[in-house]
Design an enzyme around this catalytic site. Structure first.
Site, PDB file in Angstrom:
ATOM      1  N   LYS A  25       0.835  -1.212   0.000  1.00 29.70           N
ATOM      2  CA  LYS A  25       0.000   0.000   0.000  1.00 29.70           C
ATOM      3  C   LYS A  25       0.872   1.266   0.000  1.00 29.70           C
ATOM      4  O   LYS A  25       2.072   1.193   0.243  1.00 29.70           O
ATOM      5  CB  LYS A  25      -0.923  -0.004   1.221  1.00 29.70           C
ATOM      6  CG  LYS A  25      -1.906  -1.185   1.237  1.00 29.70           C
ATOM      7  CD  LYS A  25      -2.889  -1.090   0.103  1.00 29.70           C
ATOM      8  CE  LYS A  25      -4.000  -2.123   0.146  1.00 29.70           C
ATOM      9  NZ  LYS A  25      -3.565  -3.512   0.023  1.00 29.70           N
TER      10      LYS A  25
HETATM   11  C1  LIG Z   1      -9.959  -2.828  -1.696  1.00 33.69           C
HETATM   12  C2  LIG Z   1      -9.372  -3.636  -0.578  1.00 33.69           C
HETATM   13  N1  LIG Z   1     -10.146  -3.933   0.484  1.00 33.69           N
HETATM   14  C3  LIG Z   1      -9.675  -4.661   1.509  1.00 33.69           C
HETATM   15  C4  LIG Z   1      -8.377  -5.130   1.527  1.00 33.69           C
HETATM   16  C5  LIG Z   1      -7.929  -5.998   2.658  1.00 33.69           C
HETATM   17  O1  LIG Z   1      -6.848  -5.493   3.360  1.00 33.69           O
HETATM   18  P1  LIG Z   1      -5.834  -6.487   4.128  1.00 33.69           P
HETATM   19  O2  LIG Z   1      -5.023  -7.177   3.102  1.00 33.69           O
HETATM   20  O3  LIG Z   1      -5.035  -5.557   4.995  1.00 33.69           O
HETATM   21  O4  LIG Z   1      -6.656  -7.414   4.933  1.00 33.69           O
HETATM   22  C6  LIG Z   1      -7.528  -4.826   0.452  1.00 33.69           C
HETATM   23  C7  LIG Z   1      -6.137  -5.311   0.460  1.00 33.69           C
HETATM   24  O5  LIG Z   1      -5.420  -5.354  -0.473  1.00 33.69           O
HETATM   25  C8  LIG Z   1      -8.042  -4.082  -0.635  1.00 33.69           C
HETATM   26  O6  LIG Z   1      -7.288  -3.810  -1.700  1.00 33.69           O
END
Ligand SMILES: Cc1ncc(COP(=O)(O)O)c(C=O)c1O
Length: 385
Positions: A187
């Site tokens: 990110k």
């Molecule tokens: C649009 C979106 N929502 C939710 C998530 C979930 O985040 P995490 O990987 O920290 O659980 C991501 C992760 O890449 C994402 O791109």
């Protein structure tokens, strides 16, 4: 999301300076590694950046989505409208609470939910819309918020890929009833693993803070659990990292914008590539990934051949996104089997994410584009034979 493969040019790379390393090691010299001052400071920095009253840091973006769905009381029999062209956690969080994700199509210009498709999907069971700002491009907030208000639906804004982006000069993540962020290392800013939730509603905030910590409320003691909760806490080391990263976000976003501009210039002459727009009216983009589209004149399957060629040359590329409704994990779901999403299905076969991070050198960007250009020429020549 990127796997563990190590290549000459990675798909993403976190930007960690001595300031982050010093901040994390300073925490390690204390006796408070969880639930301490860094958590409070990170939450208050996130809240003030977004001009929101409440921020709750959690262990991942997925945990943030889950708590949002849970705290809004969404459960069996309820429907939540989601895009299929996004990361799978968005729909998974709905299923964790035994509610049903209803998939809608995207606008080909922004790759975000198409408001007309959302409107067509609203039923008497719909409780919420999860508005995702894919790839750091703000969704069509005015139309989507108006729809949600008209139909009395909750809005969960998923800003996991878009921290710092704005829609009509307002930060994404400050529109919804609840909004969520993620800080995985690919990110714009990272805490290693991590996520956060923002809301204006103090009752929801108190509840999500308790749910994150095994259902403990501040008034009870450590072994007093008022309701069924989770361990979705974020460590002090992660929060210390997040504080420094957030303080550098503006600079990181400027650098990411210049990498996108560099790719744009390098790719402009290739008629078989559609570049992502560098600017969209009323929005500022927080560049998460650089995703181009291959021309529809190239046969289906070309993208996957190119992906293999690039990876063999040590250059990481990815198929952002493989639609959720077509994933094996969704094959038993009626709503996935019957989803009619022509734009999602056609675009997702032609997207290719190139290596993208703020420290990507000019030489590496040139090397990526020259490998891609030769690979496209090689594949098209082979297809003509
Ligand atoms: C649009 C979106 N929502 C939710 C998530 C979930 O985040 P995490 O990987 O920290 O659980 C991501 C992760 O890449 C994402 O791109």
């Amino acid at each position: 999301m990127e796997g563990a493969l190590t290549l000459r040019i990675p798909l993403s790379s976190p930007d960690i300076t001595d300031a982050e390393i010093d901040a994390v090691t300073a925490v390690l010299r204390t006796n408070t590694l969880s639930l301490g001052p860094k958590l409070e400071a990170f939450e208050s920095a996130l809240a003030s950046f977004h001009q929101m009253p409440h921020a709750i840091a959690v262990s991942s973006g997925t945990a943030a989505l889950h708590l949002a769905i849970h705290a809004l009381g969404i459960g069996p029999g309820d429907e939540v409208i989601v895009p299929s062209f996004t990361f799978i956690a968005v729909a998974n969080a709905v299923r964790y609470e035994s509610a049903t994700p209803v998939f809608v199509d995207i606008d080909p210009a922004t790759l975000n939910m198409d408001p007309a498709s959302v409107e067509a999907a609203i039923s008497s069971r719909t409780r919420a819309i999860i508005i995702v700002h894919n790839f750091g491009v703000p969704a069509e907030m005015e139309a989507l918020m108006a729809l949600a208000r008209r139909h009395h639906l909750f809005v969960i804004e998923d800003a996991c890929e878009a921290i710092g982006a704005t829609y009509k000069n307002q930060h994404v993540g400050s529109f919804g009833d609840i909004s969520v962020f993620a800080f995985y290392p690919n990110k714009q800013i990272t805490t290693g693993e991590g996520g956060a939730i923002l809301t204006r509603d103090s009752q929801l905030a108190d509840r999500m803070r308790a749910l994150r910590n095994q259902g403990r409320y501040p008034s009870g003691d450590w072994l007093q659990h008022a309701e069924l909760g989770y361990n979705y806490r974020l460590s002090e080391m992660a929060c210390a990292l997040g504080i420094v990263q957030l303080s550098r976000l503006d600079q990181i976003l400027v650098e990411r914008q210049s990498v996108a501009e560099r790719y744009d210039k390098l790719l402009v002459l290739n008629p078989l590539i559609e570049r992502p727009p560098l600017q969209i009216k009323h929005r500022t983009i927080s560049w998460f990934v650089y995703v181009l589209r291959l021309s529809s004149s190239l046969p289906i399957g070309t993208r996957d051949i190119l992906l293999d060629i690039m990876i063999k040359q040590g250059i990481a590329c990815a198929r952002y996104f493989a639609p959720i409704h077509l994933q094996p994990a969704y094959q038993s779901l009626h709503q996935a089997q019957h989803a009619i999403l022509p734009v999602t299905e056609s675009i997702s076969q032609r997207t290719l994410a190139l290596p993208f991070f703020n420290r990507l050198s000019e030489d590496d960007a040139e090397s990526v584009v020259s490998s891609l250009t030769s690979a496209i020429a090689e594949v098209s020549a082979g297809q003509k034979e």
